[in-house]
Design a protein around this motif. Structure first.
Motif, short mmCIF file in Angstrom:
data_model
loop_
_atom_site.label_atom_id
_atom_site.label_comp_id
_atom_site.label_asym_id
_atom_site.label_seq_id
_atom_site.Cartn_x
_atom_site.Cartn_y
_atom_site.Cartn_z
N MET A 31 0.84 -1.18 0.00
CA MET A 31 0.00 0.00 0.00
C MET A 31 0.89 1.25 0.00
SD MET A 31 -2.90 0.95 2.72
CE MET A 31 -3.66 2.52 2.74
N ILE A 32 0.61 2.13 -0.91
CA ILE A 32 1.38 3.38 -1.02
C ILE A 32 0.69 4.46 -0.20
CG2 ILE A 32 2.13 5.18 -2.60
CD1 ILE A 32 2.39 3.07 -4.74
N ILE A 33 1.46 5.13 0.62
CA ILE A 33 0.93 6.23 1.43
C ILE A 33 1.33 7.54 0.76
CG2 ILE A 33 1.00 7.38 3.67
CD1 ILE A 33 1.58 4.58 4.87
N PHE A 34 0.34 8.38 0.50
CA PHE A 34 0.59 9.68 -0.14
C PHE A 34 -0.54 10.61 0.23
CE2 PHE A 34 -2.04 7.22 -2.96
CZ PHE A 34 -2.96 8.13 -3.47
N ASN A 35 -0.32 11.87 -0.01
CA ASN A 35 -1.40 12.83 0.14
C ASN A 35 -1.48 13.68 -1.11
OD1 ASN A 35 0.79 14.52 0.55
ND2 ASN A 35 0.41 14.79 2.72
N ILE A 36 -2.61 14.34 -1.27
CA ILE A 36 -2.85 15.18 -2.43
C ILE A 36 -2.92 16.62 -1.96
CG2 ILE A 36 -4.46 15.74 -4.29
CD1 ILE A 36 -5.17 12.75 -4.36
N LYS A 37 -2.15 17.47 -2.65
CA LYS A 37 -2.13 18.88 -2.29
C LYS A 37 -1.89 19.70 -3.55
CE LYS A 37 2.81 19.23 -1.33
NZ LYS A 37 3.38 20.52 -1.58
N ALA A 86 0.01 14.19 -6.20
CA ALA A 86 0.05 13.08 -5.24
C ALA A 86 1.50 12.94 -4.83
CB ALA A 86 -0.48 11.80 -5.87
N LYS A 87 1.75 13.07 -3.53
CA LYS A 87 3.13 13.07 -3.05
C LYS A 87 3.25 12.19 -1.81
CE LYS A 87 6.82 16.45 -2.65
NZ LYS A 87 7.15 17.87 -2.69
N GLY A 88 4.30 11.39 -1.79
CA GLY A 88 4.61 10.54 -0.66
C GLY A 88 6.11 10.34 -0.58
N ASN A 89 6.63 10.15 0.61
CA ASN A 89 8.08 9.98 0.79
C ASN A 89 8.87 11.09 0.08
OD1 ASN A 89 7.86 7.64 2.35
ND2 ASN A 89 7.80 6.35 0.54
#
Length: 147
Positions: A1-7, A55-58
């Protein structure tokens, strides 16, 4: 599962998008333009109220959607919400990022008061299935003949 947020993208994020070797143009062989022309078009969209959600994660960008408005000159002569670009980097595809970016884009344009959202998709683009799944329907067909 990829963890990311949208901003919403900042200037550094936009520079990454414009300079990324992975981009929409590299995968659209039918598009009769080059990356410099597309960057200028996207800069024009940004200068006229358009914006990217990412979408950005890590601390890495996994994908983006370019939103703005367009005019329906043919039928209603009204301003509509428009999705100019949706892109997920190849290693992050099939993980739900495109769906979440599309949902965030739809919600963002809805919050801005648009009653309709449109986009353009090339006939062989696999994202067409995502758009249909999300409720988009075909409105017109653009055809060409090379001579």
């Amino acid at each position: 599962m990829i963890i990311f947020n949208i901003k919403e993208a900042n200037q550094t994020d936009i520079e990454f998008i414009f300079n990324s070797p992975d981009n929409t143009l590299a995968e659209e062989p039918l598009l009769p333009t080059n990356i410099d022309k597309m960057i200028k078009l996207n800069q024009f969209i940004l200068q006229n109220g358009g914006y990217y959600l990412i979408a950005k994660g890590n601390n890495q960008i996994y994908g983006w959607i370019l939103l703005g408005e367009n005019m329906d000159y043919y039928i209603e002569k009204e301003t509509i919400g428009y999705i100019f670009d949706l892109y997920v980097l190849p290693p992050k595809r099939k993980t739900g990022i495109g769906t979440k970016l599309l949902k965030a884009g739809i919600n963002s344009l809805k919050e801005k008061g648009y009653n309709e959202i449109r986009l353009n998709v090339f006939v062989n683009n696999p994202a067409k299935y995502l758009y249909k799944k999300m409720g988009f329907s075909e409105r017109q067909t653009l055809m060409s003949l090379k001579i």
